[in-house]
Each structure stands twice: as structure tokens, then as C-alpha cells.
Design an enzyme around this catalytic site. Structure first.
Site, PDB file in Angstrom:
ATOM      1  N   LYS A 213       0.843  -1.195   0.000  1.00  0.00           N
ATOM      2  CA  LYS A 213       0.000   0.000   0.000  1.00  0.00           C
ATOM      3  C   LYS A 213       0.884   1.253   0.000  1.00  0.00           C
ATOM      4  O   LYS A 213       0.707   2.156  -0.797  1.00  0.00           O
ATOM      5  CB  LYS A 213      -0.910  -0.032   1.225  1.00  0.00           C
ATOM      6  CG  LYS A 213      -1.854   1.128   1.301  1.00  0.00           C
ATOM      7  CD  LYS A 213      -2.832   0.963   2.448  1.00  0.00           C
ATOM      8  CE  LYS A 213      -3.617   2.249   2.630  1.00  0.00           C
ATOM      9  NZ  LYS A 213      -4.568   2.195   3.728  1.00  0.00           N
ATOM     10  N   GLU A 219      10.508  -4.661   4.756  1.00  0.00           N
ATOM     11  CA  GLU A 219      10.678  -6.061   4.342  1.00  0.00           C
ATOM     12  C   GLU A 219      10.289  -6.250   2.882  1.00  0.00           C
ATOM     13  O   GLU A 219      10.993  -6.881   2.104  1.00  0.00           O
ATOM     14  CB  GLU A 219       9.809  -6.995   5.195  1.00  0.00           C
ATOM     15  CG  GLU A 219      10.142  -7.004   6.656  1.00  0.00           C
ATOM     16  CD  GLU A 219       9.268  -6.038   7.452  1.00  0.00           C
ATOM     17  OE1 GLU A 219       9.043  -4.902   6.965  1.00  0.00           O
ATOM     18  OE2 GLU A 219       8.828  -6.408   8.537  1.00  0.00           O
ATOM     19  N   GLY A 273      -5.015  -1.781   4.931  1.00  0.00           N
ATOM     20  CA  GLY A 273      -4.167  -2.879   4.451  1.00  0.00           C
ATOM     21  C   GLY A 273      -4.793  -4.246   4.696  1.00  0.00           C
ATOM     22  O   GLY A 273      -4.879  -5.081   3.798  1.00  0.00           O
ATOM     23  N   ARG A 274      -5.289  -4.474   5.917  1.00  0.00           N
ATOM     24  CA  ARG A 274      -5.796  -5.818   6.232  1.00  0.00           C
ATOM     25  C   ARG A 274      -7.199  -6.060   5.697  1.00  0.00           C
ATOM     26  O   ARG A 274      -7.778  -7.113   5.919  1.00  0.00           O
ATOM     27  CB  ARG A 274      -5.704  -6.073   7.735  1.00  0.00           C
ATOM     28  CG  ARG A 274      -6.363  -5.023   8.589  1.00  0.00           C
ATOM     29  CD  ARG A 274      -6.036  -5.201  10.065  1.00  0.00           C
ATOM     30  NE  ARG A 274      -6.485  -4.081  10.859  1.00  0.00           N
ATOM     31  CZ  ARG A 274      -5.788  -2.985  11.071  1.00  0.00           C
ATOM     32  NH1 ARG A 274      -4.605  -2.853  10.536  1.00  0.00           N
ATOM     33  NH2 ARG A 274      -6.269  -2.014  11.822  1.00  0.00           N
ATOM     34  N   GLU A 374      -4.945  -7.415  14.915  1.00  0.00           N
ATOM     35  CA  GLU A 374      -4.394  -6.105  14.550  1.00  0.00           C
ATOM     36  C   GLU A 374      -5.473  -5.030  14.672  1.00  0.00           C
ATOM     37  O   GLU A 374      -5.216  -3.906  15.091  1.00  0.00           O
ATOM     38  CB  GLU A 374      -3.824  -6.114  13.126  1.00  0.00           C
ATOM     39  CG  GLU A 374      -3.090  -4.825  12.802  1.00  0.00           C
ATOM     40  CD  GLU A 374      -2.231  -4.890  11.549  1.00  0.00           C
ATOM     41  OE1 GLU A 374      -1.009  -5.065  11.680  1.00  0.00           O
ATOM     42  OE2 GLU A 374      -2.774  -4.759  10.445  1.00  0.00           O
ATOM     43  N   HIS A 405      -5.355 -33.086  17.628  1.00  0.00           N
ATOM     44  CA  HIS A 405      -4.223 -33.906  18.051  1.00  0.00           C
ATOM     45  C   HIS A 405      -3.142 -33.055  18.697  1.00  0.00           C
ATOM     46  O   HIS A 405      -2.003 -33.486  18.823  1.00  0.00           O
ATOM     47  CB  HIS A 405      -3.668 -34.684  16.853  1.00  0.00           C
ATOM     48  CG  HIS A 405      -4.665 -35.672  16.334  1.00  0.00           C
ATOM     49  ND1 HIS A 405      -4.781 -36.940  16.835  1.00  0.00           N
ATOM     50  CD2 HIS A 405      -5.641 -35.543  15.401  1.00  0.00           C
ATOM     51  CE1 HIS A 405      -5.770 -37.564  16.210  1.00  0.00           C
ATOM     52  NE2 HIS A 405      -6.306 -36.737  15.337  1.00  0.00           N
ATOM     53  N   LYS A 512       7.782  -0.955  13.699  1.00  0.00           N
ATOM     54  CA  LYS A 512       8.498  -0.607  12.467  1.00  0.00           C
ATOM     55  C   LYS A 512       9.560   0.438  12.750  1.00  0.00           C
ATOM     56  O   LYS A 512      10.678   0.364  12.268  1.00  0.00           O
ATOM     57  CB  LYS A 512       7.525  -0.025  11.433  1.00  0.00           C
ATOM     58  CG  LYS A 512       6.691  -1.039  10.704  1.00  0.00           C
ATOM     59  CD  LYS A 512       5.950  -0.320   9.578  1.00  0.00           C
ATOM     60  CE  LYS A 512       4.863  -1.179   8.980  1.00  0.00           C
ATOM     61  NZ  LYS A 512       4.088  -0.495   7.956  1.00  0.00           N
TER      62      LYS A 512
HETATM   63  O1  G6P Z   1       1.050  -2.746   2.211  1.00  0.00           O
HETATM   64  P1  G6P Z   1       2.145  -2.136   3.016  1.00  0.00           P
HETATM   65  O2  G6P Z   1       2.111  -0.639   3.004  1.00  0.00           O
HETATM   66  O3  G6P Z   1       3.480  -2.665   2.585  1.00  0.00           O
HETATM   67  O4  G6P Z   1       1.922  -2.545   4.511  1.00  0.00           O
HETATM   68  C1  G6P Z   1       1.987  -3.867   4.953  1.00  0.00           C
HETATM   69  C2  G6P Z   1       1.465  -3.986   6.361  1.00  0.00           C
HETATM   70  O5  G6P Z   1       2.208  -3.095   7.175  1.00  0.00           O
HETATM   71  C3  G6P Z   1       1.853  -3.071   8.554  1.00  0.00           C
HETATM   72  O6  G6P Z   1       2.230  -4.231   9.161  1.00  0.00           O
HETATM   73  C4  G6P Z   1       0.392  -2.810   8.761  1.00  0.00           C
HETATM   74  O7  G6P Z   1       0.079  -2.922  10.105  1.00  0.00           O
HETATM   75  C5  G6P Z   1      -0.427  -3.796   7.940  1.00  0.00           C
HETATM   76  O8  G6P Z   1      -1.797  -3.528   8.118  1.00  0.00           O
HETATM   77  C6  G6P Z   1      -0.013  -3.658   6.496  1.00  0.00           C
HETATM   78  O9  G6P Z   1      -0.786  -4.502   5.722  1.00  0.00           O
END
Ligand code: G6P
Length: 690
Positions: A213, A219, A273-274, A374, A405, A512
Site C-alpha cells: 500500500k 521487508e 491494508g488488512r 491487529e 491432536h 516498524k
Molecule cells: O502494504 P504495506 O504498506 O506494505 O503494509 C503492509 C502492512 O504493514 C503493517 O504491518 C500494517 O500494520 C499492515 O496492516 C499492512 O498490511
């Protein structure tokens, strides 16, 4: 309720608190014998059956929960979400993931503008692009069809698409649509995950989709750069344009990265994002794998319609001739629940019921329910007031009977953990072996039916463990969309009632920014030998250990170096203010030059510095010089395992004759001084002498 009033100060909340004692006197064994109660606790919508009779709740409890929902103005908040109001107040954003699956003719506004046409513009672009890739009209840099996709992204830019792909990949229709293609995900920044994601893939036939996003997530960006290197090393830098595309809200950074903005697929700030799987985040990789839609065969009539469309006599190809492919079915399933969520009364509304029961379990009965960690793992209200009650849940699970199990024991006799059991009537892969009492799916489902009762009733141990069951007709794309939307909306219900903002994630942001500090420190300590500063005692100790051990490891790999050289290196640094790593690199280059030119001092150096002191012996420099080398004619796909850099055009290289692994001559020569195995695969050393 005024927005600054906490929900726990309302009468319905207090009433529920008092009601807890009453419920604690009941046992699920008895509650389950009341057929009328059980019948009232079943709800059906669009093929899905929800049974919540195994909750520690009576009809009276449910009434009280509906009153709580009223006190929290749940309906009003749901409407505000659908109306595009900026309910994510800390980030001043609308929360409109429902618009991502709205039909073309729907109208959903954000900032006074209908966003549905924009959504469909991107969906149409994805449709066209995925069809170009799947049909082979878009080919890679060497003219080969791109049949494999690696989607690079993390968090919401990974988990949603992974969920849908995992559920789809055993569906018979989906298998048919995906024949000959592979979709892989790369999320974690561990280089092992990079290796796993590309093992067995050929860069010539691979398309990398970078999904982020913000296009700043550390990462994802490092993984994206690593795969960019993989492609450009193998096929040349110009191949990146053919082999990499992006999904992001930040098209400026996409372009800076080197991806053509025409090959970028946008989404918007109003998609969290989620909650983004129904945007290009999920739809692009999934369409590449399974196809966006399928056109029905209507013979000449179809030709006629397309001709009309082509000459703009028709505004769009009528929906009825487009058979809903996997992706459209998925979006439709989610939209079906979106409609249900906004219109059904509380007592018939599946996401509302799930949300209310979750609140009942977490905030009243004190059970650490599953969740939406989250979104609802928050300690303050939306107005920043600390919550005097528990919110958020701990979410975990396992497919099928695996959990039975392992951790189910805890749920049966240890802590009370409310469970959701999700089952399907029709298996994606039906198997009925001759002579077996039941089909394989019946065997699985026997446990689906038995476990909730075992938890509720118990035996020599207490039972009285709450659960609910969701029974779906099957697990096709449509039902997967429904399931996704049910759980997305359940999270919203919880947040709306608890009075928290389910759509921000400040804890994650903190992690982060701390990682950024550590990254800077690691760089400074390694490259400039700067001391570790600004961390507490424990972190400083851990960082010190990590750096020290890592340095030792690097030394072991570097054949020019052994432990006795390090004090000398430090001495140099102190005395001559030379960066020891620059110094080591200079020594390494110097030795290579000596080896290459065959100077006698190479032998002297070998005997006095590089020769083994730890019992590992290698080859003499003279012998190494006798092996063949070649100057690379082009950038190779291979990575030199000694220096982890690519093997580029013009670089002097050698390869092992058994395993064929290739290395820079300057790296492998110094390795062979110490070790007689291949640095990549550890196979025994063999290089045919010239
Ligand atoms: O899609 P990006 O900007 O790379 O973000 C990736 C992720 O970053 C963080 O961990 C946020 O808490 C997530 O909600 C998000 O999806």
C-alpha cells in the site's frame, strides 16, 4: 451515547455484568437440552447456517446484547461506514472495503465522490492485464510465456490473498483455471523465504508482483529489490519492465523503483491494508492464477454484441454473457454478506451475532476469544480514553482435525477458549473408498459435529466450553468471499461496540520505527565500528552478541582471514584509522592479484596467513591456479555463494565440474585454500585441471 462516553458506563453494559453470575450458574449440558433455545440460536443466510447454541448464553443474554448494540449505536456506525464517513478518525480516512466488491451500478461515496467507477476501472485493467499474461500475448524478456507469479508483500498485502489462494487451490474449478500456472508468496524478510519463493522457478517465465500500500514497508521493499536483482542478473536490467508489476497507493514510489506506472494497479487510502484483499492487492495475483472472468459461448449473438460494444453502440458488454469466473464469484460472495450486514436485523445478522458473542466472551466472561488481533488489539477508546475492560482477542487455529491432536486438550480442560468451527457440506475433493463406512469428508465432518458437543458437555471433566458452528454449502470462490466478509464485519461490530478504532495500528507502527533504529545501528557498527548506543541493557547485550557471532561467521567464510588476524585488523584501525572491512577487502583483492599473476609472495602469504590453523586443509594456490576459469559473457542467473553477489558479465569465474555451481574466481580461490567442498551444495570438490 456521546462519543466520549465509554460503553462500560452504559446501563446495558452494567446489566450484562450483573447477568454474568446468572450465566455462571448454567451449564451448556442443560442449555443444550432446551430445544426451543437451540432452535432460536440458529440463523441461515444465503446457504450459510450459523449455530451458536453452544455459547454460554441464553435468549435473555442475547436480548441484553442487542440492547448493548443499541447503546453503542451499532446500526448508525455501520451506516456511517457504508456512507464513507471518516470513521478511521486517527488517520482521517473512510473505511470502504465494501466498495471493492460493489457491482458496477452501485454508488458508494467517499469525500462526496462515488468511488465505484474507480474501483471498476482498476478491475477492468486487471482483467485485461491478467488475460494478456494468461493468453501469452504479454511475454517475458526472452519471449517466453509468464506462467509463474511471485507476489511480494507482507501483512495485509499478503495474508488475505494467501487465505483466498489456500482455500481455492484445491477447488476443482479453480484447479482447471490455474492449470500450468503457479502462484507463490514472499512475505517474511528472512533470506530463506526468498530462496523458497524462487526455488525451481525460471526468471524467464516468472512475473513478480510487488504489493505494498505504502511502497515503503522495509521487508517488502528489500524482498522486491532482491527479486529485481534475481531478474536483472539473469536477464539484464531491461527485463525488469517485462517481469515486474506493482500494486500500491503510492504510484510515485512505484515509478522510482523502476516499474512502469502503466503496469501499476492502484488502490486507495480508504482501503485498510488488512481489508484490501478485494482490491488489486488480492485480485491481481489471484486473477493471474485463476483468471478474472470467463466469457460464455453465445456464438454469433456474442459476436454481434461485441461488435456493438466495439463501435460504442453498447456502453458495456451485458453482464449475463460473462460467466462469473473465479474472481468475480469471490467478489460477489463478499458483496452478498455486505448487503446482509447492512440490512438484516441484529438477531438474524451473522456478523453482528458473531461480534456480539465475541464481546460477551471477552469482556464479560473473561475468555480470551479469537480475533482480529491487529484491528481490535487496542487499549484505548477511539477518543484516546484508556479502556477499563478487556478488548481484543487472541486468534489461532488449525485446518481439519490437526488441532484435535494438539492444542484442543487445552481447550477441553485448560483455559476456556471460545471456538468457531467452520465446516462445509460438499468437499472440494470428494473421496469414498470402496469398503469404507463413510467417505473421507464424512470422517472429517464427524469430528466437526462431535467436537462442539464434547466441549459443551464434557465427561469426567467439566465441559461447559463455548463454541459456535458455521456450516457452508461448499468452499468455492463465492463462499470464500462470504466467509471473508463475515469475519471482516465481525471485527467492525466488535470495534463499534467497544468504542475503539479497528482501522489503525499504532503498535505495529512502533515496531516498524524501532526496527529502523536497529537497522541503522547494525549498519553503523558493522561498517564504521560504531559502538551500540541508545538501547537498553538487554537489547545492547543481544545486539553485541549478534554482531560478534556474525563477525566470527563471516571470518569462517572468508578464507583470507583467521582469528589471529583480527587483533591486527583492530590495531590497523586504531593506528591508521582505516576501516577494517575496507582493509580486509583490500587484502583480499591483493591476494587475488598475487594468485592470478603467480607471484612467489602469494605462496608466502598463503603459508603465513591463510593456511589452516583449525585442521581444515585446502589446496595450494599453485594448484588452484591450474584450474580452468572463464570470463562471463553475460550476467548469469547464479549467485556466488561466497560473496552472495551476482556473477556479472566480464567477471572472471570458475565452476565446479560435479555440481556445476559457479563462483567468482576471486572468491572460490580463497575458499579452496581452506575447504574442499562446494560452498553452495557441499558436494566434494572437483574441478578438472586445465
Ligand atoms: O502494504 P504495506 O504498506 O506494505 O503494509 C503492509 C502492512 O504493514 C503493517 O504491518 C500494517 O500494520 C499492515 O496492516 C499492512 O498490511
Amino acid at each position: 451515547m456521546a462519543s466520549s462516553t465509554l460503553i462500560c458506563d452504559t446501563e446495558p453494559w452494567k446489566d450484562l455484568k450483573n447477568h454474568v453470575q446468572e450465566i455462571k450458574k448454567t451449564h451448556l449440558r442443560d442449555l443444550m437440552s432446551d430445544t426451543d433455545r437451540c432452535q432460536s440460536m440458529m440463523v441461515e443466510f444465503d446457504g450459510i447456517l450459523l449455530d451458536y447454541s453452544r455459547q454460554n448464553a441464553t435468549l435473555k443474554t442475547m436480548d441484553k446484547l442487542y440492547q448493548l448494540a443499541e447503546a453503542a449505536q451499532l446500526n448508525n456506525k455501520i451506516n456511517r461506514m457504508y456512507n464513507g464517513e471518516k470513521i478511521n478518525s486517527t488517520e482521517n480516512r473512510s473505511v470502504l472495503h465494501v466498495a471493492l466488491r460493489a457491482p458496477r451500478d452501485a454508488a458508494i461515496n467517499s469525500d462526496g465522490k462515488n468511488v465505484v467507477p474507480e474501483v471498476w476501472k482498476v478491475l477492468d485493467k486487471i482483467k485485461e492485464f491478467s488475460e494478456t499474461i494468461r493468453s501469452g500475448s504479454w511475454v517475458g524478456a526472452t519471449g517466453k510465456v509468464l506462467k509463474d507469479v511471485v507476489a511480494v508483500g507482507i501483512g495485509g498485502s499478503f495474508l488475505g490473498p494467501l487465505f483466498v489462494h489456500t482455500a481455492l487451490q484445491t477447488d476443482l474449478e479453480a484447479i482447471e483455471c490455474a492449470r500450468g500456472r503457479q502462484l507463490r508468496f514472499l512475505a517474511n524478510v528472512d533470506p530463506i523465504d526468498v530462496a523458497k519463493s524462487i526455488t525451481g522457478l525460471n526468471p524467464e517465465t516468472t512475473l513478480v508482483v510487488v504489493v505494498s500500500k505504502t511502497f515503503t514497508t522495509a521487508e517488502t521493499m528489500l524482498n522486491a529489490r532482491t527479486l529485481r536483482e534475481w531478474i536483472s542478473t539473469a536477464l539484464g536490467p531491461s527485463a525488469v519492465a517485462k517481469h515486474m508489476v506493482a500494486v500500491s497507493t503510492n504510484l510515485t514510489l512505484v515509478e522510482k523503483f523502476g516499474i512502469d506506472p502503466n503496469n501499476a494497479f492502484a488502490f486507495w487510502d480508504w482501503v485498510g491494508g488488512r481489508y484490501s484483499v478485494c482490491s488489486a492487492v488480492g485480485v491481481l495475483p489471484l486473477s493471474l492464477q485463476y483468471g478474472f472472468s470467463v466469457v460464455e459461448k453465445y456464438g454469433n449473438f456474442l459476436l454481434f454484441l461485441f461488435t456493438c460494444y466495439h463501435f460504442q453502440l453498447l456502453r458495456s458488454v451485458p453482464e449475463f454473457i460473462v460467466r462469473h469466473g473465479i474472481i468475480l464469484k469471490f467478489l460477489k460472495g463478499a458483496w452478498s454478506i455486505d448487503q446482509h450486514f447492512i440490512s438484516a436485523p441484529y438477531e438474524k445478522n451473522i456478523p453482528v451475532l458473531l461480534g456480539l458473542l465475541s464481546i460477551w466472551n471477552v469482556s464479560f466472561l473473561g475468555h480470551p476469544a479469537r480475533v482480529s488481533m491487529e484491528s481490535n488489539g487496542k487499549g484505548v477508546s477511539i477518543d484516546g480514553v484508556p479502556l477499563p475492560f478487556e478488548a481484543g482477542e487472541i486468534d489461532f487455529g488449525e485446518p481439519g482435525t490437526n488441532g484435535q491432536h494438539s492444542f484442543y486438550q487445552l481447550i477441553h480442560q485448560g483455559r476456556v477458549i471460545p471456538c468457531d468451527f467452520i465446516g462445509v457440506v460438499k468437499s472440494q475433493q470428494p473421496v469414498y473408498l470402496k469398503g469404507e463406512v463413510v467417505s473421507n469428508h464424512d470422517e472429517l465432518m464427524s469430528n466437526f459435529f462431535a467436537q462442539p458437543d464434547a466441549l459443551a458437555v464434557g465427561k469426567t471433566f467439566s465441559g461447559n466450553r463455548p463454541s459456535l458452528s458455521l456450516l457452508l454449502p461448499s468452499l468455492n470462490a463465492y463462499n470464500i468471499g462470504q466467509l471473508l466478509a463475515i469475519y471482516e464485519h465481525r471485527i467492525a461490530v466488535e470495534g463499534f461496540i467497544w468504542g475503539i478504532n479497528s482501522f489503525d495500528q499504532w503498535g505495529v507502527e512502533l515496531g516498524k520505527s524501532l526496527a529502523t533504529q536497529v537497522r541503522k545501528q547494525l549498519h553503523a557498527s558493522r561498517m564504521k565500528r560504531e559502538p551500540i548506543e541508545g538501547f537498553n541493557f538487554s537489547t545492547t547485550t543481544l545486539l553485541t552478541r549478534y554482531l560478534e557471532e556474525n563477525t566470527k561467521l563471516n571470518r569462517a567464510v572468508d578464507a583470507t582471514d583467521d582469528n589471529s588476524n583480527i587483533p591486527l585488523v583492530n590495531l590497523y584501525q586504531e593506528k591508521f584509522k582505516v576501516d577494517p572491512w575496507v582493509l580486509l577487502e583490500t587484502i583480499r583483492e591483493f591476494m587475488v592479484d598475487l594468485v592470478v599473476c603467480g607471484h612467489p609472495s602469494a605462496l608466502w602469504l598463503y603459508n603465513n596467513t591463510a593456511s589452516s590453523t583449525d585442521g581444515i586443509s585446502g589446496l595450494s594456490l599453485e594448484k588452484i591456479r591450474g584450474f580452468p576459469w572463464f570470463d562471463c559473457q553475460r550476467n548469469l542467473a547464479a549467485i556466488c555463494a561466497v560473496c552472495l553477489d551476482g556473477v556479472h558479465k566480464g567477471e572472471r569465474s570458475r565452476n565446479f565440474s560435479i555440481c556445476k555451481h559457479v563462483f567468482h574466481a576471486r572468491c572460490i580461490d580463497l575458499w579452496l585454500v581452506r575447504r574442499l567442498t562446494c560452498p553452495t551444495c557441499r558436494s566434494p570438490f572437483k574441478m578438472e585441471p586445465v
